[in-house]
Design a protein around this motif. Structure first.
Motif, mmCIF file in Angstrom:
data_model
loop_
_atom_site.group_PDB
_atom_site.id
_atom_site.type_symbol
_atom_site.label_atom_id
_atom_site.label_comp_id
_atom_site.label_asym_id
_atom_site.label_seq_id
_atom_site.Cartn_x
_atom_site.Cartn_y
_atom_site.Cartn_z
ATOM 1 N N LEU A 165 -1.630 -9.269 -8.381
ATOM 2 C CA LEU A 165 -2.250 -8.941 -7.106
ATOM 3 C C LEU A 165 -1.347 -8.010 -6.285
ATOM 4 C CD1 LEU A 165 -4.662 -9.391 -5.258
ATOM 5 C CD2 LEU A 165 -3.529 -11.430 -4.383
ATOM 6 N N GLU A 166 -0.050 -8.244 -6.316
ATOM 7 C CA GLU A 166 0.896 -7.388 -5.609
ATOM 8 C C GLU A 166 0.863 -5.961 -6.176
ATOM 9 O OE1 GLU A 166 5.605 -7.341 -4.313
ATOM 10 O OE2 GLU A 166 5.016 -8.428 -6.129
ATOM 11 N N GLY A 167 0.812 -5.855 -7.496
ATOM 12 C CA GLY A 167 0.725 -4.539 -8.132
ATOM 13 C C GLY A 167 -0.563 -3.811 -7.737
ATOM 14 N N GLN A 168 -1.662 -4.537 -7.695
ATOM 15 C CA GLN A 168 -2.937 -3.943 -7.289
ATOM 16 C C GLN A 168 -2.886 -3.468 -5.835
ATOM 17 O OE1 GLN A 168 -5.956 -6.870 -8.060
ATOM 18 N NE2 GLN A 168 -5.718 -6.761 -10.285
ATOM 19 N N LEU A 169 -2.246 -4.272 -4.983
ATOM 20 C CA LEU A 169 -2.119 -3.899 -3.571
ATOM 21 C C LEU A 169 -1.272 -2.636 -3.400
ATOM 22 C CD1 LEU A 169 -1.727 -7.357 -1.809
ATOM 23 C CD2 LEU A 169 -3.639 -5.767 -1.616
ATOM 24 N N HIS A 170 -0.187 -2.519 -4.156
ATOM 25 C CA HIS A 170 0.653 -1.321 -4.091
ATOM 26 C C HIS A 170 -0.126 -0.084 -4.565
ATOM 27 C CE1 HIS A 170 4.473 -2.934 -2.764
ATOM 28 N NE2 HIS A 170 4.377 -3.936 -3.643
ATOM 29 N N ALA A 171 -0.894 -0.247 -5.633
ATOM 30 C CA ALA A 171 -1.693 0.873 -6.137
ATOM 31 C C ALA A 171 -2.749 1.281 -5.111
ATOM 32 C CB ALA A 171 -2.353 0.488 -7.467
ATOM 33 N N MET A 172 -3.374 0.301 -4.484
ATOM 34 C CA MET A 172 -4.397 0.586 -3.480
ATOM 35 C C MET A 172 -3.771 1.266 -2.261
ATOM 36 S SD MET A 172 -7.211 -1.976 -1.754
ATOM 37 C CE MET A 172 -7.493 -2.796 -3.293
ATOM 38 N N LEU A 173 -2.585 0.835 -1.868
ATOM 39 C CA LEU A 173 -1.893 1.445 -0.741
ATOM 40 C C LEU A 173 -1.534 2.901 -1.044
ATOM 41 C CD1 LEU A 173 -0.698 1.051 2.072
ATOM 42 C CD2 LEU A 173 1.411 0.259 0.983
ATOM 43 N N ALA A 174 -1.094 3.179 -2.265
ATOM 44 C CA ALA A 174 -0.783 4.550 -2.659
ATOM 45 C C ALA A 174 -2.051 5.404 -2.659
ATOM 46 C CB ALA A 174 -0.130 4.573 -4.039
ATOM 47 N N GLN A 175 -3.138 4.844 -3.152
ATOM 48 C CA GLN A 175 -4.413 5.557 -3.165
ATOM 49 C C GLN A 175 -4.884 5.825 -1.726
ATOM 50 O OE1 GLN A 175 -7.552 3.373 -5.103
ATOM 51 N NE2 GLN A 175 -8.829 5.183 -5.351
#
Length: 112
Positions: free
Chosen positions: A13-23
């Motif tokens: 979930l943390e990895g997904q959140l970081h990817a979403m933040l970058a996007q």
């Protein structure tokens, strides 16, 4: 569910959140760039409108010039001489270093 599975899910979930933040940051940058370009185009458009109004006031009332240009083509010719494209492909953009444009010349001087 054991503790390792819970921990792994949090990491995913943390990895997904970081990817979403970058996007989100990328999208925000693109939006800012589009808004800046839109503001520049609005300013350029306003300048062109003022130039057209000024040219309409300064042109003689004769419907055609000795070259056979109508008033509207005279306006296009003046815009072209001011350094702007009047052709369909690049209309309203500045001609770089006042280079000639065959498309613009065709619009202005083609047979009616």
């Amino acid at each position: 569910m054991d503790k390792q599975e819970i921990y792994d899910q949090f990491k995913d979930l943390e990895g997904q959140l970081h990817a979403m933040l970058a996007q989100f940051a990328d999208l925000q940058g693109e939006m800012t760039q589009a808004l800046e370009q839109n503001a520049e185009l609005e300013i350029e458009n306003q300048h062109l409108r003022e130039l057209v109004r000024e040219l309409q006031r300064t042109l003689p009332e004769d419907p055609e010039t000795p070259q056979g240009l109508s008033k509207s083509r005279q306006i296009l010719e003046k815009l072209y001489e001011e350094g702007f494209h009047v052709c369909r492909e690049f209309y309203g953009t500045r001609r770089k270093q006042d280079e000639e444009c065959a498309f613009c010349l065709e619009v202005i001087y083609r047979d009616q």
